[in-house]
Enzyme design. Sequence first.
Site, PDB file in Angstrom:
ATOM      1  N   SER A 188      -2.850   3.961  -3.360  1.00 44.77           N
ATOM      2  CA  SER A 188      -3.662   4.796  -2.463  1.00 44.77           C
ATOM      3  C   SER A 188      -3.376   6.249  -2.769  1.00 44.77           C
ATOM      4  O   SER A 188      -2.287   6.591  -3.262  1.00 44.77           O
ATOM      5  CB  SER A 188      -3.283   4.517  -1.003  1.00 44.77           C
ATOM      6  OG  SER A 188      -3.877   5.479  -0.151  1.00 44.77           O
ATOM      7  N   TYR A 201       2.938   3.092   5.834  1.00 43.72           N
ATOM      8  CA  TYR A 201       1.901   2.690   4.881  1.00 43.72           C
ATOM      9  C   TYR A 201       1.995   3.514   3.598  1.00 43.72           C
ATOM     10  O   TYR A 201       1.984   2.973   2.480  1.00 43.72           O
ATOM     11  CB  TYR A 201       0.528   2.865   5.530  1.00 43.72           C
ATOM     12  CG  TYR A 201      -0.637   2.645   4.592  1.00 43.72           C
ATOM     13  CD1 TYR A 201      -1.080   1.356   4.299  1.00 43.72           C
ATOM     14  CD2 TYR A 201      -1.307   3.726   4.008  1.00 43.72           C
ATOM     15  CE1 TYR A 201      -2.155   1.150   3.439  1.00 43.72           C
ATOM     16  CE2 TYR A 201      -2.383   3.527   3.155  1.00 43.72           C
ATOM     17  CZ  TYR A 201      -2.803   2.243   2.874  1.00 43.72           C
ATOM     18  OH  TYR A 201      -3.863   2.040   2.025  1.00 43.72           O
TER      19      TYR A 201
HETATM   20  P1  NAD Z   1     -10.086  -4.605   4.140  1.00 40.91           P
HETATM   21  O1  NAD Z   1      -9.696  -4.746   5.559  1.00 40.91           O
HETATM   22  O2  NAD Z   1     -11.469  -4.940   3.783  1.00 40.91           O
HETATM   23  O3  NAD Z   1      -9.122  -5.442   3.209  1.00 40.91           O
HETATM   24  C1  NAD Z   1      -7.768  -5.639   3.483  1.00 40.91           C
HETATM   25  C2  NAD Z   1      -7.538  -7.127   3.373  1.00 40.91           C
HETATM   26  O4  NAD Z   1      -6.132  -7.369   3.400  1.00 40.91           O
HETATM   27  C3  NAD Z   1      -8.110  -7.928   4.522  1.00 40.91           C
HETATM   28  O5  NAD Z   1      -9.425  -8.355   4.256  1.00 40.91           O
HETATM   29  C4  NAD Z   1      -7.159  -9.102   4.612  1.00 40.91           C
HETATM   30  O6  NAD Z   1      -7.734 -10.259   4.047  1.00 40.91           O
HETATM   31  C5  NAD Z   1      -5.980  -8.693   3.754  1.00 40.91           C
HETATM   32  N1  NAD Z   1      -4.713  -8.885   4.459  1.00 40.91           N
HETATM   33  C6  NAD Z   1      -4.094  -8.046   5.310  1.00 40.91           C
HETATM   34  N2  NAD Z   1      -2.947  -8.614   5.749  1.00 40.91           N
HETATM   35  C7  NAD Z   1      -2.855  -9.823   5.155  1.00 40.91           C
HETATM   36  C8  NAD Z   1      -1.911 -10.879   5.185  1.00 40.91           C
HETATM   37  N3  NAD Z   1      -0.796 -10.791   5.930  1.00 40.91           N
HETATM   38  N4  NAD Z   1      -2.151 -11.984   4.454  1.00 40.91           N
HETATM   39  C9  NAD Z   1      -3.270 -12.093   3.698  1.00 40.91           C
HETATM   40  N5  NAD Z   1      -4.196 -11.128   3.623  1.00 40.91           N
HETATM   41  C10 NAD Z   1      -3.978 -10.002   4.330  1.00 40.91           C
HETATM   42  O7  NAD Z   1      -9.751  -3.097   3.743  1.00 40.91           O
HETATM   43  P2  NAD Z   1      -9.739  -2.323   2.350  1.00 40.91           P
HETATM   44  O8  NAD Z   1      -9.783  -0.900   2.723  1.00 40.91           O
HETATM   45  O9  NAD Z   1     -10.728  -2.873   1.417  1.00 40.91           O
HETATM   46  O10 NAD Z   1      -8.265  -2.602   1.813  1.00 40.91           O
HETATM   47  C11 NAD Z   1      -8.011  -3.116   0.541  1.00 40.91           C
HETATM   48  C12 NAD Z   1      -6.850  -2.377  -0.083  1.00 40.91           C
HETATM   49  O11 NAD Z   1      -7.236  -1.050  -0.369  1.00 40.91           O
HETATM   50  C13 NAD Z   1      -5.599  -2.291   0.773  1.00 40.91           C
HETATM   51  O12 NAD Z   1      -4.460  -2.524  -0.035  1.00 40.91           O
HETATM   52  C14 NAD Z   1      -5.609  -0.865   1.238  1.00 40.91           C
HETATM   53  O13 NAD Z   1      -4.323  -0.390   1.505  1.00 40.91           O
HETATM   54  C15 NAD Z   1      -6.211  -0.189   0.027  1.00 40.91           C
HETATM   55  N6  NAD Z   1      -6.753   1.133   0.289  1.00 40.91           N
HETATM   56  C16 NAD Z   1      -7.814   1.280   1.105  1.00 40.91           C
HETATM   57  C17 NAD Z   1      -8.305   2.552   1.337  1.00 40.91           C
HETATM   58  C18 NAD Z   1      -9.492   2.775   2.233  1.00 40.91           C
HETATM   59  O14 NAD Z   1      -9.786   3.941   2.544  1.00 40.91           O
HETATM   60  N7  NAD Z   1     -10.205   1.756   2.670  1.00 40.91           N
HETATM   61  C19 NAD Z   1      -7.699   3.664   0.750  1.00 40.91           C
HETATM   62  C20 NAD Z   1      -6.610   3.468  -0.085  1.00 40.91           C
HETATM   63  C21 NAD Z   1      -6.136   2.195  -0.312  1.00 40.91           C
END
Ligand code: NAD
Length: 296
Positions: A188, A201
């Site tokens: 991230s 985080y």
């Molecule tokens: P999202 O909610 O769509 O995806 C996150 C997923 O993590 C969930 O769908 C869930 O299935 C999974 N998850 C969480 N805890 C879990 C557990 N204990 N066991 C199994 N699965 C679990 O959100 P997203 O934003 O697409 O996140 C995906 C990745 O991107 C994450 O690692 C997040 O940190 C990273 N990220 C997101 C952003 C953003 O702005 N959305 C920015 C930087 C990094």
Amino acid sequence: MSNSSLNNPLKKYFNQDYPSQSQTEPGLESNLIPKPDAGEKSYQGSDQLRGRKALVTGGDSGIGRAVAIAYAREGADVAINYLPSEQSDAEEVKKYIEDTGRKAVLIPGDLKSETFNQKMVEKAVEELGGLDILALVAGKQQAEADITQLATQQLEETFITNVFSIFWTVKAALQYLEPGAAIITTSSIQAYKPSPFLLDYAATKGAIHTLTQGLSQQLASKGVRVNTVAPGPIWTPLQVTGAQPQEIIPSFGQNTPLKRAGQPVELSSVYVFLASDKASYVTGQTYGVTGGGLTN
Ligand code: NAD
Ligand code: MG
């Protein structure tokens, strides 16, 4: 004369205020307003991953959904992991994968369990007939502005979900990864520019950055490449489940140089590239997809 083939990145996707909204963790893509663009209608593959077998964690929604759809359209069979409460989102992704003629495998379960990580890998290998790509996208993010209020349970769950599960999944998968296989983790911009309310985080994302670099050095001689993608603010269910202070949601992403949040589909091509043979000389690297926020 203007060139009609150009797309202005400031305006290519939704750039207005988002409606205020909240969901309980882990949230559902189907309840998000407006619905993110994970490439369902737009992503076009070109055989870049023909015959590959991929496991995508967090593949039900957000960035992981975009990756799962793109991998299938590039010719890969795809297993996705998610939490059991996200079954309905996962079923939608399964349909998108199967619409491409590729195999979809659903593996619900909690990545906080070491045993489950092992079972997930075994099931993916069994159902796909091997494993070539690990796209580790699942993550937990909860905002807390005051370190004295940061519960040990949240601290543990965030580190176990975001960091320990990568160790456990890779440990279980390594015996199946052949030269040419690729691991892609999800860091991230928070690893480089931590928000004051995301201490735990952001620290996990810094750990993922360093873990990715170290693992790339350890696995290079096996011909397994390891890279990480560092997203900026992307419109996904995670964001409305307590990942941000609620008052940030309407203007989410507008403080980036491109003045809007990104959509999951804007990450797809990077995850495809890093998994593909085109990235044969790329390992140990960070790819930012941030709307202009700097990842260094
Ligand atoms: P999202 O909610 O769509 O995806 C996150 C997923 O993590 C969930 O769908 C869930 O299935 C999974 N998850 C969480 N805890 C879990 C557990 N204990 N066991 C199994 N699965 C679990 O959100 P997203 O934003 O697409 O996140 C995906 C990745 O991107 C994450 O690692 C997040 O940190 C990273 N990220 C997101 C952003 C953003 O702005 N959305 C920015 C930087 C990094
Ligand atoms: Mg989800």
